[in-house]
Scaffold this active site. Structure first.
Site, PDB file in Angstrom:
ATOM      1  CD  GLU A 131      -2.500   1.985   3.384  1.00  0.00           C
ATOM      2  OE1 GLU A 131      -1.705   0.913   3.709  1.00  0.00           O
ATOM      3  OE2 GLU A 131      -3.421   1.977   3.120  1.00  0.00           O
ATOM      4  CE  LYS A 180      -7.006   0.878   3.947  1.00  0.00           C
ATOM      5  NZ  LYS A 180      -5.740   1.574   4.287  1.00  0.00           N
ATOM      6  CB  CYS A 185      -3.932  -1.748   4.927  1.00  0.00           C
ATOM      7  SG  CYS A 185      -2.989  -1.515   6.515  1.00  0.00           S
TER       8      CYS A 185
HETATM    9  N1  CDT Z   1      -3.111   1.148   6.377  1.00  0.00           N
HETATM   10  C1  CDT Z   1      -4.161   1.135   6.781  1.00  0.00           C
HETATM   11  O1  CDT Z   1      -5.401   0.223   7.206  1.00  0.00           O
HETATM   12  N2  CDT Z   1      -3.598   0.801   9.238  1.00  0.00           N
HETATM   13  C2  CDT Z   1      -4.457   0.350   9.339  1.00  0.00           C
HETATM   14  C3  CDT Z   1      -4.174   0.378  10.855  1.00  0.00           C
HETATM   15  C4  CDT Z   1      -5.446   0.267  11.805  1.00  0.00           C
HETATM   16  S1  CDT Z   1      -4.864  -0.400  13.272  1.00  0.00           S
HETATM   17  C5  CDT Z   1      -4.860  -1.545  14.017  1.00  0.00           C
HETATM   18  C6  CDT Z   1      -4.301  -1.274   9.259  1.00  0.00           C
HETATM   19  O2  CDT Z   1      -4.788  -1.595  10.061  1.00  0.00           O
HETATM   20  O3  CDT Z   1      -3.555  -2.180   9.784  1.00  0.00           O
END
Ligand code: CDT
Length: 331
Positions: free
Chosen positions: A47, A132, A182
């Site tokens: 990402e 996203k 993500c």
């Molecule tokens: N980039 C991204 O979506 N990061 C989120 C961080 C959330 S903290 C639990 C993830 O779900 O990994």
């Protein structure tokens, strides 16, 4: 002949704020070349692979963050990735921040910003784009947080659904490929929508802090990686597909992201895992015929799903309280 596709997760180490895209692209080209040497036919980058994870930084106006976004794909800076894909006959997946001049839901042309991923074929065509949907974090600066997570400030919710495309890849005439980004991996809905389109390979990139930044209760450090793997392994198993999950890892301007990129098979088993928190390529030979077992048995959707009982999943966002049990008066 099994339908085998050799895939790679091209994990990236940290990208500091001051590092230009050309440095990230140079590192990605080295990983693509390594992929070629190891027989990879499809390489998955993380990402927001071209820059630091900028949503941790607060800008008073959204326009101030625009230099982190791409206005064209390919661009002068990313064209070498497309050229390398063509030269070596490799497909790749790339996450980046996208600005598009497009009509919104009301038909009004405006600048729209998304957290985007594309799938590029071995001839350099963009085969699929995803924006996203599950944006984590918050829209305003949160003074309680030591590190911000401002995805809800800088990005709109994706408007392309969870698409799957069947396209030639490697030596195969057709592979069903889909994407998420993500935080999407933590939501079973993302996986199921892809599963309902017979996805065989899910690609996803992530930038996940290695500690809980919200400061609302204790979360042991090891659980951060566990929860990531748990979600990906469950999603792959329950939808009978392979998954390639690629991290951006390491310490970016003092903020640590975990690595542990993985490739998972349709049984939910990890078949390759990164061991560093730096640039690292892991590969696996994926026999896509293995997707057929779950689909013909425990997860034969057409036989066993009961959508008439799943209404809450699409009609409701937050959870509601259940009715409270009361003893019935004796008759
Ligand atoms: N980039 C991204 O979506 N990061 C989120 C961080 C959330 S903290 C639990 C993830 O779900 O990994």
């Amino acid at each position: 002949m099994p339908r085998t596709l050799t895939v790679a997760a091209a994990q990236l180490g940290p990208i500091q704020m001051a590092e230009p895209r050309s440095v990230a692209v140079e590192r990605m080209l080295r990983l693509l070349e390594r992929g070629k040497a190891r027989g990879a036919e499809l390489v998955v980058f993380p990402e927001l692979a071209l820059t630091t994870f900028f949503p941790r930084h607060y800008y008073e106006t959204i326009e101030e963050a625009d230099p982190w976004f791409e206005t064209a794909m390919p661009s002068n800076e990313t064209a070498p990735l497309f050229a390398a894909a063509r030269k070596w006959g490799i497909g790749f997946h790339l996450g980046y921040a996208e600005i598009a001049e497009e009509p919104d839901e009301a038909g009004r042309m405006r600048k729209r910003r998304f957290n985007t991923a594309i799938l590029v074929g071995p001839e350099g065509d963009i085969l699929l784009k995803y924006r996203k949907i599950h944006l984590p974090g918050h829209a305003e600066r949160d003074p309680r947080r030591s590190v911000q997570h401002l995805e809800k400030r800088y990005f709109e919710v994706g408007d392309l659904g969870f698409p799957v495309i069947r396209a030639p890849m490697g030596g195969l005439a057709g592979v069903n490929m889909g994407m998420m980004i993500c935080n999407d991996r933590r939501w079973p809905e993302s996986w199921r929508v892809l599963g309902l389109q017979k996805v065989e390979l899910v690609m996803l990139g992530y930038n996940t802090p290695s500690t809980n930044q919200e400061g609302q209760g204790f979360e042991a450090h090891h659980l951060r990686v566990f929860h990531s793997h748990l979600s990906i392994q469950a999603g792959a198993y329950q939808n009978s597909c392979f998954a390639v999950a690629t991290a951006k890892a390491g310490v970016e301007n003092g903020c640590e992201l975990f690595g542990h990129s993985i490739i998972v098979d349709p049984q939910g088993e990890i078949i390759a895992m990164a061991t560093s928190w730096d640039d690292e390529l892991i590969t696996a030979d994926c026999n896509l015929d293995l997707c057929g077992l779950g689909r013909a048995s425990v997860f034969a959707f057409e036989k066993h799903r009961r959508p008439e009982h799943y209404g809450r999943i699409t009609s409701q966002v937050g959870a509601v309280d259940p009715p409270v049990w009361e003893r019935k008066a004796a008759e």
